[in-house]
Design a protein around this motif. Structure first.
Motif, PDB file in Angstrom:
ATOM      1  N   CYS A 121       0.817  -1.209   0.000  1.00  0.00           N
ATOM      2  CA  CYS A 121       0.000   0.000   0.000  1.00  0.00           C
ATOM      3  C   CYS A 121       0.852   1.261   0.000  1.00  0.00           C
ATOM      4  O   CYS A 121       0.436   2.304  -0.543  1.00  0.00           O
ATOM      5  N   LEU A 122       2.046   1.195   0.575  1.00  0.00           N
ATOM      6  CA  LEU A 122       2.899   2.378   0.648  1.00  0.00           C
ATOM      7  C   LEU A 122       3.263   2.876  -0.747  1.00  0.00           C
ATOM      8  O   LEU A 122       3.290   4.090  -1.000  1.00  0.00           O
ATOM      9  N   ALA A 123       3.560   1.966  -1.660  1.00  0.00           N
ATOM     10  CA  ALA A 123       3.901   2.375  -3.031  1.00  0.00           C
ATOM     11  C   ALA A 123       2.716   3.054  -3.707  1.00  0.00           C
ATOM     12  O   ALA A 123       2.892   3.990  -4.492  1.00  0.00           O
ATOM     13  N   TRP A 124       1.494   2.618  -3.406  1.00  0.00           N
ATOM     14  CA  TRP A 124       0.301   3.264  -3.958  1.00  0.00           C
ATOM     15  C   TRP A 124       0.190   4.693  -3.421  1.00  0.00           C
ATOM     16  O   TRP A 124      -0.132   5.618  -4.172  1.00  0.00           O
ATOM     17  N   TYR A 125       0.453   4.872  -2.129  1.00  0.00           N
ATOM     18  CA  TYR A 125       0.399   6.219  -1.544  1.00  0.00           C
ATOM     19  C   TYR A 125       1.428   7.136  -2.194  1.00  0.00           C
ATOM     20  O   TYR A 125       1.137   8.292  -2.532  1.00  0.00           O
ATOM     21  N   GLU A 126       2.638   6.632  -2.375  1.00  0.00           N
ATOM     22  CA  GLU A 126       3.688   7.467  -2.954  1.00  0.00           C
ATOM     23  C   GLU A 126       3.385   7.808  -4.412  1.00  0.00           C
ATOM     24  O   GLU A 126       3.625   8.942  -4.857  1.00  0.00           O
ATOM     25  N   ALA A 127       2.841   6.853  -5.156  1.00  0.00           N
ATOM     26  CA  ALA A 127       2.447   7.138  -6.542  1.00  0.00           C
ATOM     27  C   ALA A 127       1.323   8.167  -6.582  1.00  0.00           C
ATOM     28  O   ALA A 127       1.304   9.053  -7.439  1.00  0.00           O
ATOM     29  N   ALA A 128       0.388   8.069  -5.635  1.00  0.00           N
ATOM     30  CA  ALA A 128      -0.730   9.012  -5.583  1.00  0.00           C
ATOM     31  C   ALA A 128      -0.234  10.425  -5.294  1.00  0.00           C
ATOM     32  O   ALA A 128      -0.653  11.395  -5.954  1.00  0.00           O
ATOM     33  N   VAL A 129       0.660  10.572  -4.323  1.00  0.00           N
ATOM     34  CA  VAL A 129       1.173  11.899  -3.982  1.00  0.00           C
ATOM     35  C   VAL A 129       2.010  12.455  -5.135  1.00  0.00           C
ATOM     36  O   VAL A 129       1.968  13.662  -5.424  1.00  0.00           O
ATOM     37  N   ALA A 130       2.755  11.583  -5.815  1.00  0.00           N
ATOM     38  CA  ALA A 130       3.525  12.037  -6.988  1.00  0.00           C
ATOM     39  C   ALA A 130       2.587  12.561  -8.070  1.00  0.00           C
ATOM     40  O   ALA A 130       2.882  13.574  -8.727  1.00  0.00           O
ATOM     41  N   CYS A 131       1.438  11.910  -8.265  1.00  0.00           N
ATOM     42  CA  CYS A 131       0.455  12.408  -9.230  1.00  0.00           C
ATOM     43  C   CYS A 131      -0.062  13.783  -8.819  1.00  0.00           C
ATOM     44  O   CYS A 131      -0.260  14.665  -9.663  1.00  0.00           O
TER      45      CYS A 131
END
Length: 379
Positions: A121-131
């Protein structure tokens, strides 16, 4: 602080929907997303990232990150309604970008310093914030590239909704629904690792297609649909009884996934040359009513008791969770109907979504009154 952000987000959603007939769509959407959703997501991430990295909780001063995002969002909303504050759009975007960048850097540092491998889930959060950082950068770029302002705004909208909010929600739901059902999804971590690159690729295609090359949005929508179908199929196999129940958070969380898929599909079809002239669509309202409202109300039903009283879970938490989730299955259906209607240009869909949201807000306030001071009488 998280309970305050939850109620602030719910209030922002309700005010925006009541205000929408009297203001621009951009102002109403920014009140929901920039003032309501963004600070709440930042606050929730600040809570979950230490859990996902098995590290210490965020320091007290970290509460300033959601507040900085809230200030930026408030400035943007004000800029749509006060002629002398047009500069607030770029200033607010800059404040929010600083908050998002700080959150992303903090998450990466937590990842580096942890023992073992972090949860998927952490990678999803980081991808979301990068977006989100890219979405805000697009608004700042419009000041330097005015001839591309409309295209950059469309890029901003889709990176924000499908990218930031969508990826955050799906990453959280992969963990939250099994928690709600009290039964693990043994394939969730592997599925999330496999699906994230496809979701990021689909997000970028949808955003670039919306901004400049319409057919790319259709391709991105198809790519996006595959992980959604995989998640939905796994949930129906494991949690069918909870999803179709009358009470509990699961019906709302499952309906949010369907609403998200519907809004992405409507948006992608609307951008295709073959359908753009024949489809009366408002994908942003489908996103809000069919996805965002059931998502936040469903997540609040499960998480609000934990955030109000952290620590060992007891009868007080169970009772409040039960009260918050009562008749959630009916609300899930109403949100879906409202989202599909609003997404196809029917104004009554917004009214239905707003009325259903007010029902939940009143129910939440009543539930909190009933359980205060450990008052646990049965209904």
């Amino acid at each position: 602080m998280l309970p305050a952000l939850v109620f602030a987000a719910l209030a922002a959603f309700a005010v925006a929907m009541l205000w929408s007939p009297h203001t621009s769509r951009a102002a109403a959407l920014h009140l929901m997303l920039a003032v309501g959703a963004m600070p709440l997501i930042f606050g929730a991430m600040s809570h979950f990232i230490p859990v996902l990295t098995r590290s210490r909780a965020a320091p007290t001063g970290w509460a300033g990150i959601p507040l900085l995002a809230l200030a930026g969002g408030g400035l943007v909303v004000a800029s749509f309604n006060l002629p002398g504050l047009s500069w607030g759009r770029h200033a607010g975007a800059l404040l929010a970008m600083i908050a998002a960048s700080a959150l992303l850097v903090w998450s990466r540092r937590r990842r580096v310093g942890m023992l073992g491998r972090p949860h998927s889930c952490l990678a999803w959060y980081e991808a979301a914030v990068a977006c989100l950082v890219l979405a805000l950068a697009a608004i700042l770029a419009s000041a330097l590239w005015p001839q591309q302002t409309m295209a950059l705004r469309r890029l901003h909208l889709h990176l924000n909704t499908v990218g930031f909010v969508g990826l955050t929600a799906l990453g959280t739901l992969g963990v939250l629904l099994p928690t709600v059902a009290n039964r693990p999804d043994t394939d969730a971590a592997q599925r999330m690792r496999h699906d994230l690159p496809w979701m990021v690729a689909g997000t970028l295609l949808i955003a670039v297609g919306a901004a400049w090359i319409g057919p790319l949005a259709g391709i991105g929508g198809v790519i996006w649909a595959v992980p959604l179908v995989r998640m939905g199929s796994a949930w129906l196999r494991r949690y069918r009884a909870e999803i179709f129940a009358l009470h509990g958070a699961a019906p709302l969380l499952a309906s949010a996934v369907f609403g998200l898929g519907f809004s992405v599909a409507v948006g992608a079809m609307h951008l295709l040359p073959a359908t753009a002239g024949y489809l009366s669509a408002a994908p942003s309202w489908a996103f809000v009513v069919g996805f965002l409202l059931p998502l936040v109300s469903g997540a609040a039903s499960q998480l609000l008791p934990v955030w109000l009283r952290p620590g060992v879970q007891g009868a007080w938490h169970a009772r409040l969770r039960d009260l918050l989730g009562r008749h959630a299955g009916i609300r899930a259906v109403l949100f879906l109907i409202g989202g599909m209607a609003a997404g196809t240009g029917q104004g009554w869909g917004l009214l239905l979504g707003g009325a259903t949201l007010l029902w939940f807000i009143l129910q939440a306030v009543t539930a909190l009154v009933r359980v205060r001071n450990n008052h646990l009488e049965t209904p």
